[in-house]
Motif scaffolding. Structure first.
Motif, mmCIF file in Angstrom:
data_model
loop_
_atom_site.group_PDB
_atom_site.id
_atom_site.type_symbol
_atom_site.label_atom_id
_atom_site.label_comp_id
_atom_site.label_asym_id
_atom_site.label_seq_id
_atom_site.Cartn_x
_atom_site.Cartn_y
_atom_site.Cartn_z
ATOM 1 N N ILE A 153 43.448 45.167 82.553
ATOM 2 C CA ILE A 153 43.554 46.470 81.878
ATOM 3 C C ILE A 153 44.855 46.538 81.094
ATOM 4 C CG2 ILE A 153 43.790 48.961 82.252
ATOM 5 C CD1 ILE A 153 41.905 48.553 84.730
ATOM 6 N N LEU A 154 45.959 46.122 81.729
ATOM 7 C CA LEU A 154 47.259 46.122 81.042
ATOM 8 C C LEU A 154 47.220 45.252 79.794
ATOM 9 C CD1 LEU A 154 50.169 45.883 83.644
ATOM 10 C CD2 LEU A 154 49.547 47.806 82.181
ATOM 11 N N GLY A 155 46.482 44.137 79.871
ATOM 12 C CA GLY A 155 46.400 43.216 78.741
ATOM 13 C C GLY A 155 45.749 43.824 77.510
ATOM 14 N N ARG A 156 44.951 44.875 77.712
ATOM 15 C CA ARG A 156 44.288 45.547 76.585
ATOM 16 C C ARG A 156 45.136 46.684 76.026
ATOM 17 N NH1 ARG A 156 39.926 48.479 77.831
ATOM 18 N NH2 ARG A 156 39.537 48.676 75.642
ATOM 19 N N GLN A 157 46.206 47.026 76.741
ATOM 20 C CA GLN A 157 47.005 48.184 76.331
ATOM 21 C C GLN A 157 48.307 47.741 75.682
ATOM 22 O OE1 GLN A 157 47.370 50.613 79.916
ATOM 23 N NE2 GLN A 157 45.305 51.390 79.655
ATOM 24 N N MET A 158 48.733 48.511 74.692
ATOM 25 C CA MET A 158 50.025 48.265 74.058
ATOM 26 C C MET A 158 51.123 48.427 75.109
ATOM 27 S SD MET A 158 51.611 50.461 70.904
ATOM 28 C CE MET A 158 50.361 49.922 69.747
ATOM 29 N N ALA A 159 52.180 47.652 74.975
ATOM 30 C CA ALA A 159 53.293 47.728 75.927
ATOM 31 C C ALA A 159 53.893 49.130 75.945
ATOM 32 C CB ALA A 159 54.356 46.707 75.560
ATOM 33 N N ASP A 160 54.279 49.569 77.137
ATOM 34 C CA ASP A 160 54.859 50.905 77.318
ATOM 35 C C ASP A 160 56.061 51.114 76.407
ATOM 36 O OD1 ASP A 160 55.267 53.461 78.731
ATOM 37 O OD2 ASP A 160 57.005 52.455 79.612
ATOM 38 N N GLU A 161 56.901 50.104 76.287
ATOM 39 C CA GLU A 161 58.098 50.216 75.448
ATOM 40 C C GLU A 161 57.736 50.522 73.998
ATOM 41 O OE1 GLU A 161 61.990 47.510 74.194
ATOM 42 O OE2 GLU A 161 60.418 46.634 75.453
ATOM 43 N N GLU A 162 56.694 49.853 73.497
ATOM 44 C CA GLU A 162 56.252 50.084 72.116
ATOM 45 C C GLU A 162 55.678 51.487 71.960
ATOM 46 O OE1 GLU A 162 55.631 49.507 68.116
ATOM 47 O OE2 GLU A 162 56.854 48.322 69.494
ATOM 48 N N LYS A 163 54.914 51.950 72.954
ATOM 49 C CA LYS A 163 54.369 53.311 72.895
ATOM 50 C C LYS A 163 55.492 54.345 72.829
ATOM 51 C CE LYS A 163 50.007 52.425 75.189
ATOM 52 N NZ LYS A 163 49.138 52.604 76.326
ATOM 53 N N ARG A 164 56.513 54.128 73.652
ATOM 54 C CA ARG A 164 57.634 55.089 73.654
ATOM 55 C C ARG A 164 58.312 55.130 72.286
ATOM 56 N NH1 ARG A 164 59.098 52.494 78.675
ATOM 57 N NH2 ARG A 164 60.924 51.713 77.573
ATOM 58 N N LYS A 165 58.441 53.969 71.642
ATOM 59 C CA LYS A 165 59.069 53.921 70.310
ATOM 60 C C LYS A 165 58.273 54.727 69.283
ATOM 61 C CE LYS A 165 61.149 49.325 70.575
ATOM 62 N NZ LYS A 165 60.919 47.929 70.170
ATOM 63 N N ARG A 166 56.952 54.711 69.399
ATOM 64 C CA ARG A 166 56.090 55.363 68.405
ATOM 65 C C ARG A 166 55.863 56.849 68.679
ATOM 66 N NH1 ARG A 166 51.217 51.398 66.628
ATOM 67 N NH2 ARG A 166 52.359 49.445 66.505
ATOM 68 N N ALA A 167 56.276 57.322 69.843
ATOM 69 C CA ALA A 167 56.016 58.715 70.241
ATOM 70 C C ALA A 167 56.952 59.697 69.551
ATOM 71 C CB ALA A 167 56.173 58.838 71.755
ATOM 72 N N HIS A 168 56.454 60.910 69.379
ATOM 73 C CA HIS A 168 57.334 62.010 68.958
ATOM 74 C C HIS A 168 58.099 62.534 70.170
ATOM 75 C CE1 HIS A 168 54.125 62.201 65.776
ATOM 76 N NE2 HIS A 168 55.214 62.197 65.036
ATOM 77 N N PHE A 169 57.439 62.547 71.321
ATOM 78 C CA PHE A 169 58.040 62.990 72.580
ATOM 79 C C PHE A 169 57.643 62.016 73.688
ATOM 80 C CE2 PHE A 169 57.285 66.846 70.108
ATOM 81 C CZ PHE A 169 58.498 67.529 70.215
#
Length: 195
Positions: A153-169
């Protein structure tokens, strides 16, 4: 109407955080819950046709479906091509209803928001995040979860660090619930001030 996109990797606390938005009067559309409903409804015959032997009594059995799609990108794409358009139809109906009710904000809980290029469907992106050890403990506590399944499941998801970079909050869900509630309330105050 502000469309808030809530996302985050598995085990990061999306469902709990979505309930906190609901407690503040923000109606939500949960993509996972919609998929669950579709699996026992109109998606079931389509999935059975594509993946024979994956339904029981007219509903998709996830344990039977998993071996057909986990770790198999082409099969996963085929499944998504069936399910995603149906989820979008439900989401559109939800947004139309919310607009007719003159809601000031709505929450779209979309687990794979970035992975499905869904940024254009929302006005604000909120990522829930917790430390990796907290995430792993939460996920491994789920019934039927295995380390292999978690990694797939993790392998299909973007890395948490990258998600945080792209977030507004970013909402940190790795601490206690009260702190998460305060973060949600603060975010809603910020959005109200912007609107």
């Amino acid at each position: 109407m502000i469309r808030i996109g809530l996302t985050g990797s598995i085990g990061m606390g999306k469902s709990t955080t979505a309930r906190m938005f609901a407690d503040l009067g923000v109606p939500g559309h949960d993509a996972d819950a919609t998929v669950h409903k579709l699996y026992s409804g109109r998606a079931a015959p389509l999935i059975e046709q594509a993946f024979p032997g994956t339904t029981v009594n007219g509903a998709v059995d996830r344990t039977l479906l998993s071996p057909h799609v986990l770790g198999k990108p082409d099969a996963m794409k085929r499944l998504e091509s069936i399910v995603h358009p149906l989820v979008r139809e439900e989401e559109t109906a939800f947004l139309q209803k919310a607009a007719s009710e003159r809601r000031r904000a709505v929450l779209l809980d979309i687990p794979l928001l970035f992975e499905t290029a869904g940024e254009g469907r929302v006005d604000v992106i909120v990522v829930v995040s917790a430390p990796a050890d907290v995430q792993r403990a939460r996920v491994m506590a789920r019934p039927g979860m295995t380390a292999d399944r978690f990694e797939a499941i993790l392998g299909r998801q973007m890395a948490d660090e990258e998600k945080r970079k792209r977030a507004h909050f970013v909402i940190d869900t790795g601490r206690n619930l009260e702190m998460t509630q305060r973060s949600v309330a603060s975010l809603m105050r910020s959005l109200a001030a912007m609107n």
